[in-house]
Scaffold this active site. Structure first.
Site, mmCIF file in Angstrom:
data_model
loop_
_atom_site.group_PDB
_atom_site.id
_atom_site.type_symbol
_atom_site.label_atom_id
_atom_site.label_comp_id
_atom_site.label_asym_id
_atom_site.label_seq_id
_atom_site.Cartn_x
_atom_site.Cartn_y
_atom_site.Cartn_z
ATOM 1 N N HIS A 288 4.205 19.010 23.474
ATOM 2 C CA HIS A 288 4.655 19.492 24.778
ATOM 3 C C HIS A 288 5.569 18.455 25.402
ATOM 4 O O HIS A 288 5.459 17.250 25.137
ATOM 5 C CB HIS A 288 3.497 19.837 25.719
ATOM 6 C CG HIS A 288 2.360 18.872 25.747
ATOM 7 N ND1 HIS A 288 2.218 17.891 26.689
ATOM 8 C CD2 HIS A 288 1.280 18.768 24.941
ATOM 9 C CE1 HIS A 288 1.096 17.228 26.485
ATOM 10 N NE2 HIS A 288 0.508 17.740 25.422
ATOM 11 N N HIS A 331 -2.232 8.150 28.585
ATOM 12 C CA HIS A 331 -0.963 7.431 28.746
ATOM 13 C C HIS A 331 -1.084 6.312 29.769
ATOM 14 O O HIS A 331 -1.992 6.286 30.601
ATOM 15 C CB HIS A 331 0.154 8.400 29.132
ATOM 16 C CG HIS A 331 -0.042 9.085 30.459
ATOM 17 N ND1 HIS A 331 -0.951 10.076 30.648
ATOM 18 C CD2 HIS A 331 0.575 8.915 31.649
ATOM 19 C CE1 HIS A 331 -0.905 10.517 31.896
ATOM 20 N NE2 HIS A 331 0.007 9.812 32.533
ATOM 21 N N GLU A 337 0.949 7.118 40.256
ATOM 22 C CA GLU A 337 0.681 8.527 40.489
ATOM 23 C C GLU A 337 -0.442 8.730 41.505
ATOM 24 O O GLU A 337 -1.586 8.329 41.269
ATOM 25 C CB GLU A 337 0.291 9.203 39.173
ATOM 26 C CG GLU A 337 1.315 9.030 38.057
ATOM 27 C CD GLU A 337 0.811 9.529 36.715
ATOM 28 O OE1 GLU A 337 -0.317 10.073 36.674
ATOM 29 O OE2 GLU A 337 1.530 9.376 35.722
ATOM 30 N N TYR A 346 -8.192 21.504 37.694
ATOM 31 C CA TYR A 346 -7.157 20.831 36.918
ATOM 32 C C TYR A 346 -7.637 20.763 35.479
ATOM 33 O O TYR A 346 -8.754 20.304 35.214
ATOM 34 C CB TYR A 346 -6.899 19.448 37.491
ATOM 35 C CG TYR A 346 -5.846 18.658 36.751
ATOM 36 C CD1 TYR A 346 -4.567 19.168 36.568
ATOM 37 C CD2 TYR A 346 -6.136 17.397 36.248
ATOM 38 C CE1 TYR A 346 -3.599 18.450 35.892
ATOM 39 C CE2 TYR A 346 -5.166 16.659 35.576
ATOM 40 C CZ TYR A 346 -3.905 17.195 35.395
ATOM 41 O OH TYR A 346 -2.945 16.481 34.726
#
Length: 437
Positions: A288, A331, A337, A346
């Protein structure tokens, strides 16, 4: 209340609430119709290139110099501004909070602002602050403008009616609005209580990201952004105007409403956007793309491709990639963030991250799916599936986000957040198949 489509960022608009209030063929006639005053509001230097030049002409009952008197300092202890460094003792780490509690005493939009993080330096107009807000009271005779930056407002529970100099906008959960730097406004809740998030952008204004190879369509399309039509409030009662300037707050008493713009034209204006009109793109075979494909708005920095702020959403979408770990991969990132959840679940963290909650993963701190999310995604039969009933977002910046004392000491801070990864066991056993038992 009427809104209209904003067909493209940078284009001019014109609107009037009384016929003939808007001059034709010039900006500042010797005498404006209705005895109005002509005034320009500039959001960029006068000599900025045409594509980035931001200004609007306002035709108002009084010039804005009459909307300010002698300013007096006023405190707002929960609204912090960068640089705001080392005002707590909490160590660095991945953090997550449950929602802010709703207020039990009268609280308006400004009093209900709670700063969670700050980044950059307001004095050099770089960086941002991430806030959460709660309110249960309207700003009736109180008005506000922010000289430090524009405000991106993200309602999560209960809608808002935002009265601005240039018109009125109703903004409900799954919608956002942007209030430009210097724009006078007041807010009232559409329900008994309201809660949400705010990104205060000190830097270059939010705009649409370049699509690159994606081409002319998808992501956030310009036609779905809406600006308000002209509206004015003619009120001769004692009012207060509060200003935020370089992190400090000042109030002035005036005898009338400052929302007195009868007509306006230009491209420096508030706007709203329905996040459900975002057209996502994604992989249709394997792997993706980077999460940057979910960028709704970006505030660029001086370095190409490295944003001062990106506003990113994770909406409903189909997942179809084959032989692929479909949630976000683990990651570490140069960007910092701050994440919130408007409604639903989520997919990378189905437990613990709840609507109204928040998380912070600062630059180069590892993060990714929790144990349950990893196990579910690793063992799922990869049929096409649709994520439904979900809307998460992220305020992402190139600068480190410094936690405020309020956020560090907030009762809703989840002390056990790191436990969501403790079940990620070693699967390496020296064979290509690994240990997946």
């Amino acid at each position: 209340m009427t809104l209209r489509y904003m067909p493209g960022f940078g284009n001019d608009f014109e609107t009037e609430s009384l016929p003939g209030a808007l001059p034709q063929g010039q900006n500042s006639p010797q005498r404006c119709a209705y005895g109005l005053y002509a005034e320009q509001l500039s959001g960029s230097p006068f000599t900025a290139p045409r594509g980035t030049n931001e200004r609007s002409w306002l035709y108002r009952i009084r010039p804005s110099v009459r909307h300010t008197g002698r300013f007096q300092p006023v405190s707002n202890d929960h609204w912090k501004t960068a640089p705001n460094i080392a005002d707590h003792e909490m160590a660095l780490g991945q953090l997550r909070w449950n929602p802010l509690p709703l207020p039990n005493r009268p609280t308006d939009f400004i009093a209900g602002m709670r700063t969670m993080t700050t980044a950059g330096d307001v004095h050099t107009q770089v960086g941002m602050a991430a806030h959460a807000y709660v309110l249960n009271e309207a700003m009736v005779d109180d008005y506000f403008f922010n000289a430090d930056g524009e405000l991106l407002v993200v309602p999560q529970q209960g809608g808002l009616r935002v009265h601005t100099e240039m018109g009125v906008m109703d903004v409900t959960p799954a919608e956002i609005c942007v209030l430009p730097r210097g724009m006078i406004f007041k807010v009232e809740p559409l329900e008994e209580t309201s809660r949400g998030y705010v990104c205060e952008n000190y830097g270059a204004k939010f705009t649409l990201p370049d699509r690159g190879p994606i081409g002319a369509n998808c992501l956030a399309n310009p036609r779905d952004f809406k600006t308000p039509v002209a509206w004015y409030e003619e009120k001769e009662t004692p009012c207060r105007l509060t200003v935020k300037w370089c992190g400090r707050f000042y109030v002035t008493e005036i005898g009338h409403s400052p929302l007195d713009v009868v007509a306006w034209h230009g491209n420096y204006a508030p706007y709203k956007y329905d996040l459900r009109t975002y057209s996502p793109v994604g992989a249709i075979l394997f792997d993706h793309p980077d999460p940057s494909i979910f960028t709704v708005l970006t505030a660029p920095s001086g370095e190409a491709g490295t944003a001062n702020i990106d506003f990113v959403i994770f909406p409903e979408r189909w997942m179809v990639a084959e032989h692929t770990f479909r949630p976000p991969w683990y990651h570490r990132n140069i960007m910092s963030e701050f994440m919130g959840l408007i409604y639903g679940q989520y997919d990378a963290k189905e437990e613990g991250f709840v609507p109204g909650g928040m998380s912070l993963h600062n630059m180069m701190l590892p993060h990714g799916p929790d144990t349950m999310g990893f196990e579910k995604a690793s063992g799922a039969e990869l049929q096409p599936m649709k994520l439904t009933g979900t809307m998460a977002f992220m305020f992402e910046t190139r600068f480190p986000q410094h936690l405020t004392r309020f956020a560090a000491e907030l009762d809703t801070l989840q002390d056990n957040y790191l436990d969501c990864w403790t079940g990620l066991k070693k699967r390496f056993n020296g064979t290509p198949e690994g240990n997946w038992d």
